[in-house]
Motif scaffolding. Structure first.
Motif, PDB file in Angstrom:
ATOM      1  N   GLU A  91       0.569  -1.139   0.013  1.00  0.00           N
ATOM      2  CA  GLU A  91       0.243   0.602  -0.019  1.00  0.00           C
ATOM      3  C   GLU A  91       0.905   1.285  -0.078  1.00  0.00           C
ATOM      4  O   GLU A  91       1.073   2.250  -0.780  1.00  0.00           O
ATOM      5  CB  GLU A  91      -0.910  -0.239   1.245  1.00  0.00           C
ATOM      6  CG  GLU A  91      -2.055  -0.999   0.886  1.00  0.00           C
ATOM      7  CD  GLU A  91      -3.456  -0.695  -0.357  1.00  0.00           C
ATOM      8  OE1 GLU A  91      -3.206   0.404  -0.358  1.00  0.00           O
ATOM      9  OE2 GLU A  91      -3.409  -1.671  -1.019  1.00  0.00           O
ATOM     10  N   ALA A  92       2.255   0.981   0.590  1.00  0.00           N
ATOM     11  CA  ALA A  92       3.023   2.842   0.304  1.00  0.00           C
ATOM     12  C   ALA A  92       3.712   2.566  -0.565  1.00  0.00           C
ATOM     13  O   ALA A  92       3.763   3.588  -1.590  1.00  0.00           O
ATOM     14  CB  ALA A  92       3.733   2.549   2.029  1.00  0.00           C
ATOM     15  N   LEU A  97       3.874   6.033  -6.086  1.00  0.00           N
ATOM     16  CA  LEU A  97       2.831   5.801  -7.819  1.00  0.00           C
ATOM     17  C   LEU A  97       1.937   6.406  -8.027  1.00  0.00           C
ATOM     18  O   LEU A  97       1.950   7.280  -9.076  1.00  0.00           O
ATOM     19  CB  LEU A  97       3.686   4.429  -7.844  1.00  0.00           C
ATOM     20  CG  LEU A  97       5.209   3.726  -7.865  1.00  0.00           C
ATOM     21  CD1 LEU A  97       4.357   1.943  -8.032  1.00  0.00           C
ATOM     22  CD2 LEU A  97       6.397   4.686  -8.408  1.00  0.00           C
ATOM     23  N   GLY A  98       1.334   6.611  -6.905  1.00  0.00           N
ATOM     24  CA  GLY A  98       0.275   7.132  -7.599  1.00  0.00           C
ATOM     25  C   GLY A  98      -0.705   6.556  -8.586  1.00  0.00           C
ATOM     26  O   GLY A  98      -0.281   5.289  -8.643  1.00  0.00           O
ATOM     27  N   PRO A  99      -1.942   7.066  -9.066  1.00  0.00           N
ATOM     28  CA  PRO A  99      -2.286   6.823 -10.285  1.00  0.00           C
ATOM     29  C   PRO A  99      -2.362   5.857 -11.489  1.00  0.00           C
ATOM     30  O   PRO A  99      -2.473   5.577 -12.286  1.00  0.00           O
ATOM     31  CB  PRO A  99      -3.521   8.352 -10.134  1.00  0.00           C
ATOM     32  CG  PRO A  99      -2.913   9.096 -10.134  1.00  0.00           C
ATOM     33  CD  PRO A  99      -2.151   8.914  -8.602  1.00  0.00           C
ATOM     34  N   SER A 100      -1.115   6.330 -11.747  1.00  0.00           N
ATOM     35  CA  SER A 100      -0.258   5.788 -13.071  1.00  0.00           C
ATOM     36  C   SER A 100      -0.036   4.394 -12.218  1.00  0.00           C
ATOM     37  O   SER A 100       0.333   3.396 -13.427  1.00  0.00           O
ATOM     38  CB  SER A 100       0.967   6.428 -13.350  1.00  0.00           C
ATOM     39  OG  SER A 100       1.993   6.326 -11.983  1.00  0.00           O
ATOM     40  N   ALA A 101       0.260   4.049 -11.360  1.00  0.00           N
ATOM     41  CA  ALA A 101       0.548   2.511 -11.226  1.00  0.00           C
ATOM     42  C   ALA A 101      -0.460   1.161 -11.127  1.00  0.00           C
ATOM     43  O   ALA A 101      -1.858   2.009 -11.325  1.00  0.00           O
ATOM     44  CB  ALA A 101       0.527   2.544  -9.410  1.00  0.00           C
ATOM     45  N   THR A 102      -0.344   0.217 -12.393  1.00  0.00           N
ATOM     46  CA  THR A 102      -1.285  -0.609 -12.320  1.00  0.00           C
ATOM     47  C   THR A 102      -0.823  -1.584 -10.880  1.00  0.00           C
ATOM     48  O   THR A 102       0.664  -2.556 -10.623  1.00  0.00           O
ATOM     49  CB  THR A 102      -1.151  -1.453 -14.398  1.00  0.00           C
ATOM     50  OG1 THR A 102      -0.624  -0.082 -14.720  1.00  0.00           O
ATOM     51  CG2 THR A 102      -1.796  -2.408 -13.776  1.00  0.00           C
ATOM     52  N   VAL A 103      -1.343  -1.896 -10.432  1.00  0.00           N
ATOM     53  CA  VAL A 103      -1.689  -3.225  -9.228  1.00  0.00           C
ATOM     54  C   VAL A 103      -2.009  -4.550  -9.802  1.00  0.00           C
ATOM     55  O   VAL A 103      -2.668  -4.579  -9.546  1.00  0.00           O
ATOM     56  CB  VAL A 103      -2.007  -2.872  -8.055  1.00  0.00           C
ATOM     57  CG1 VAL A 103      -1.475  -3.280  -7.169  1.00  0.00           C
ATOM     58  CG2 VAL A 103      -1.698  -1.189  -7.417  1.00  0.00           C
ATOM     59  N   GLU A 104      -0.733  -5.726  -9.564  1.00  0.00           N
ATOM     60  CA  GLU A 104      -1.103  -6.665  -9.704  1.00  0.00           C
ATOM     61  C   GLU A 104      -0.751  -7.553  -8.511  1.00  0.00           C
ATOM     62  O   GLU A 104      -0.098  -7.937  -7.648  1.00  0.00           O
ATOM     63  CB  GLU A 104       0.077  -7.232 -11.148  1.00  0.00           C
ATOM     64  CG  GLU A 104      -0.278  -6.934 -11.876  1.00  0.00           C
ATOM     65  CD  GLU A 104       0.838  -7.236 -12.430  1.00  0.00           C
ATOM     66  OE1 GLU A 104       1.209  -8.586 -12.632  1.00  0.00           O
ATOM     67  OE2 GLU A 104       0.557  -7.248 -13.496  1.00  0.00           O
ATOM     68  N   ARG A 105      -2.272  -7.880  -7.465  1.00  0.00           N
ATOM     69  CA  ARG A 105      -2.100  -8.561  -6.378  1.00  0.00           C
ATOM     70  C   ARG A 105      -2.505 -10.274  -6.438  1.00  0.00           C
ATOM     71  O   ARG A 105      -3.116 -10.813  -7.055  1.00  0.00           O
ATOM     72  CB  ARG A 105      -3.501  -8.159  -6.077  1.00  0.00           C
ATOM     73  CG  ARG A 105      -3.303  -6.274  -5.517  1.00  0.00           C
ATOM     74  CD  ARG A 105      -3.679  -5.922  -3.839  1.00  0.00           C
ATOM     75  NE  ARG A 105      -4.081  -4.618  -3.770  1.00  0.00           N
ATOM     76  CZ  ARG A 105      -3.143  -4.364  -2.327  1.00  0.00           C
ATOM     77  NH1 ARG A 105      -2.090  -5.369  -1.776  1.00  0.00           N
ATOM     78  NH2 ARG A 105      -2.656  -2.993  -2.137  1.00  0.00           N
ATOM     79  N   TYR A 106      -1.672 -10.219  -5.433  1.00  0.00           N
ATOM     80  CA  TYR A 106      -1.758 -11.776  -6.332  1.00  0.00           C
ATOM     81  C   TYR A 106      -1.607 -12.612  -4.244  1.00  0.00           C
ATOM     82  O   TYR A 106      -2.151 -13.607  -4.515  1.00  0.00           O
ATOM     83  CB  TYR A 106      -0.293 -12.965  -6.475  1.00  0.00           C
ATOM     84  CG  TYR A 106      -0.110 -11.823  -7.837  1.00  0.00           C
ATOM     85  CD1 TYR A 106      -0.931 -12.948  -8.509  1.00  0.00           C
ATOM     86  CD2 TYR A 106       0.398 -11.102  -8.155  1.00  0.00           C
ATOM     87  CE1 TYR A 106      -0.603 -13.040 -10.263  1.00  0.00           C
ATOM     88  CE2 TYR A 106       1.018 -11.510  -9.250  1.00  0.00           C
ATOM     89  CZ  TYR A 106       0.519 -10.933  -9.805  1.00  0.00           C
ATOM     90  OH  TYR A 106       0.232 -11.637 -11.633  1.00  0.00           O
ATOM     91  N   GLY A 107      -1.464 -12.339  -2.884  1.00  0.00           N
ATOM     92  CA  GLY A 107      -2.279 -12.529  -1.803  1.00  0.00           C
ATOM     93  C   GLY A 107      -1.029 -13.765  -1.646  1.00  0.00           C
ATOM     94  O   GLY A 107      -0.051 -13.510  -1.668  1.00  0.00           O
TER      95      GLY A 107
END
Length: 133
Positions: A91-92, A97-107
């Motif tokens: 999360e930090a 990185l802000g809104p330009s970041a694409t996040v891939e969460r695998y958990g």
């Protein structure tokens, strides 16, 4: 560095235990392969390129600039369990990185790219960006 330190990754704990036991700290191919096999928890991209990652063993990949910016955040994570700490770090990074970041969460469980695959993609993209140097 103590193998009982909860802040250490599994790889670092193994190295610390070998050192404490008087064992060799020389390169260990089997340990390196186990390290490369650790699944990703979160992979963060900008413009399609990996810019940060958190693995299920707690290790991270990020720029020195990002590390410096989120370093003060470490004290807030002191009482968190491992899973909550990984989420807090991710999360930090995402906030930084802000809104330009694409996040891939695998958990914490299930299929995910490995550390080896992620680092290889990161490294190859950086080499191409520098003209192959």
């Amino acid at each position: 560095m103590s193998p009982g330190d909860p802040k250490l990754s599994a790889f670092a704990k193994e190295l610390a235990a070998r050192t404490e036991a008087g064992g060799s700290t020389a390169f260990d191919e089997a340990a390196a392969e186990r390290n490369r096999a650790v699944p990703a928890h979160t992979v963060i991209r900008q413009n399609g390129r990996i810019v940060a990652a958190v693995w299920r063993d707690g290790q991270t990949l990020m720029s020195n600039a990002m590390a410096a910016k989120i370093r003060g955040f470490e004290s807030q994570m002191a009482g968190l369990n491992d899973a909550a700490r990984r989420n807090a770090i991710a999360e930090a990074m995402i906030r930084e990185l802000g809104p330009s970041a694409t996040v891939e969460r695998y958990g914490e469980t299930g299929p995910a790219p490995t550390k080896g695959e992620t680092v290889e993609e990161f490294s190859q993209a950086n080499l191409r960006a520098r003209g192959g140097r």
